[in-house]
Design an enzyme around this catalytic site. Structure first.
Site, short mmCIF file in Angstrom:
data_model
loop_
_atom_site.label_atom_id
_atom_site.label_comp_id
_atom_site.label_asym_id
_atom_site.label_seq_id
_atom_site.Cartn_x
_atom_site.Cartn_y
_atom_site.Cartn_z
CB SER A 109 -0.97 -0.05 1.19
OG SER A 109 -2.00 0.90 1.06
CG ASP A 137 -5.98 -2.85 -4.37
OD1 ASP A 137 -6.76 -2.44 -3.50
OD2 ASP A 137 -4.80 -2.46 -4.46
CG HIS A 171 -5.25 -2.61 -0.54
ND1 HIS A 171 -4.54 -2.09 -1.60
CD2 HIS A 171 -4.79 -1.96 0.58
CE1 HIS A 171 -3.69 -1.17 -1.16
NE2 HIS A 171 -3.82 -1.07 0.15
#
Length: 464
Positions: free
Chosen positions: A275, A369, A403
């Site tokens: 991330s 995601d 994600h």
């Protein structure tokens, strides 16, 4: 009574390394209000066996079997753990014993429940929290998660007679792994070293916008022969409380510190980020020296969430349009379209100049995601590298993965409160596909670092 039962468990060495984890008639689960109610067990010959017995590392597969059942007896297996903030995670699955009264989760498909089909590790990866918007995070890697496993008669997860029960410790530091707090200059981190003398390939591990210092990925990876430093960069100790301004010199200091350690082999180190941590790793590999290889898990091609400074250069954050956030039927937010495209207009200034990097890259991408367009970003970075004569990076795509691609067997996080925009957002993915992605990604990143940093390969066969 609960305290005395726990004492019996501990003193009986049920949860000690190397002892067989077989449990019968051990009484109710030690859960408070909101947990499962458990019927008092009657006499039974059933035994619940786990291998490895008593204790294992979190990323290690478990063999789960039951003996002493009646031929083709219907049973329900359920699992639960409490995190360090008291949230209860649990799962259950229905099975049927074979004609010999035995049940082996590696051979017997689940007939329904939290999952279905042949899923030897489904009781762990299919756990769901009892709190909304809750993600399982290990905050103290020096203590294990205690997983409670039960076998119930019949196919009712809350009403069957208790036949057998076991407690299994899932640890985050392999035996002999050393944990070294780092407070050197401005650097705030924790270094994890394998049991041997070294030197070892070095890796810096960085998480996302939640801030603080998360150590569980670094501590597990150290058990694979790497010296791994979990690095905090904001909202920890005396570090800045926000990401509004980020100075890359701080990360340069961390790289130099790790390379200066006698237990770390050079000439370069690896980076591992997810991330926001992934785009930080991309910036480090682009601007800093000493970076040999980088694994980017669901990262961006642009700087985001704060202004990046390095010497006389500045990367503004990629702008966001909150009006493009969509509300789902569950009242959650889908933020996939919120970020502006970095290839257009003034947002081009936020693009990380990855073409400057001499590092080798591996991109691990969840194709569902919903945090941002990770697949698009990975492909654009690949185009940019090749356009400047650089090596084409390896990109591994995981269909229906979301994600948060974590180490194996962490439960899928459907949605949680986004630390940057302070809204409940969905993160995408489907539970089983996401679990499969985590197992594969964990092996892929180890193979990548072994190849490019040089280390003795240590693999444990993974199973779902």
């Amino acid at each position: 009574m609960v305290a005395s039962l726990l004492a019996v468990l501990r003193t009986s060495r049920l949860c000690q390394w190397g002892c067989k984890s077989r449990a019968q008639l051990l009484g109710p689960l030690p859960f408070g209000p909101g947990g499962w109610s458990t019927w008092a067990p009657e006499r039974t010959n059933a035994t619940l066996s786990l291998e490895p017995a008593g204790r294992s590392c979190w990323d290690e597969p478990l063999s789960i079997s039951v003996r002493g059942l009646a031929p083709e007896q219907p049973v329900t297996l359920r699992a639960a753990l409490r995190d360090e903030k008291g949230a209860l995670f649990r799962s259950h699955a229905r099975y049927r014993a074979d004609p010999h009264g035995e049940l082996d989760l590696a051979r017997a498909p689940a007939l329904g429940g939290s999952f279905a089909g042949l899923e030897p590790m489904g009781l762990l990866w299919a756990m769901e929290p009892d709190r909304p918007l809750w993600r399982l995070i290990k905050r103290d890697v020096q203590t294990p998660f205690e997983v409670e496993l039960e076998v119930l008669d019949g196919h009712e997860p809350d009403g069957g007679r208790l036949l057998a029960r076991a407690v299994h410790e899932r640890h985050f530091m392999a035996p002999g792994v050393r944990r070294v707090p780092v407070r050197e200059g401005r650097v705030r981190a924790t270094l994890f070293l394998p049991p041997e003398n070294g030197p070892f390939p070095g890796i810096i591990d960085i998480f996302g916008v939640g801030g603080g210092l998360l150590e569980y990925r670094a501590s597990l990876l150290a058990g694979k022969g790497f010296a791994v430093m979990a690095l905090a960069y904001y909202n920890y100790d005396d570090l800045p409380k926000s990401m509004r301004i980020i100075h890359l010199e701080y990360f340069e200091e961390a790289v130099n510190y790790l390379l200066s350690q006698p237990q770390v082999k050079g000439p370069g180190i690896g980076l591992l980020g997810i991330s926001k941590g992934a785009d930080l790793c991309l910036s480090m590999a682009s601007f800093l020296k000493g970076i040999t290889a980088a694994v980017i898990i669901n990262g961006s091609m642009a700087n985001d969430a704060g202004t990046m400074h390095y010497k006389d250069e500045t990367l503004p954050p990629l702008s966001i349009n909150m009006n493009r956030i969509r509300v789902t039927k569950d009242g959650l937010r889908d933020i996939l379209e919120a970020l502006n495209c970095p290839l257009e207009g003034p947002d081009q200034k936020s693009i990380i100049p990855v073409e400057r990097s001499d590092s080798t890259f591996l991109f691990l991408v969840g194709q569902d995601d919903r945090n941002w367009k990770s697949e698009f970003f990975a492909n654009e970075i690949s185009k940019r590298l090749q356009a400047h004569g650089k090596e084409k990076p390896q990109i591994i795509l995981y269909p229906e993965a979301g994600h948060y691609i974590e180490p194996p067997y962490f439960p899928w996080c459907k949605a949680s409160l986004h630390a940057y925009i302070s809204l409940p957002v969905i993160f995408g993915g489907e539970p089983r596909a996401h679990a499969m992605a985590q197992v594969d990604a964990w092996q892929q990143l180890q193979t990548f670092f072994h190849k490019h940093l040089g280390a003795e390969v240590r693999t444990i066969p993974a199973k779902l």
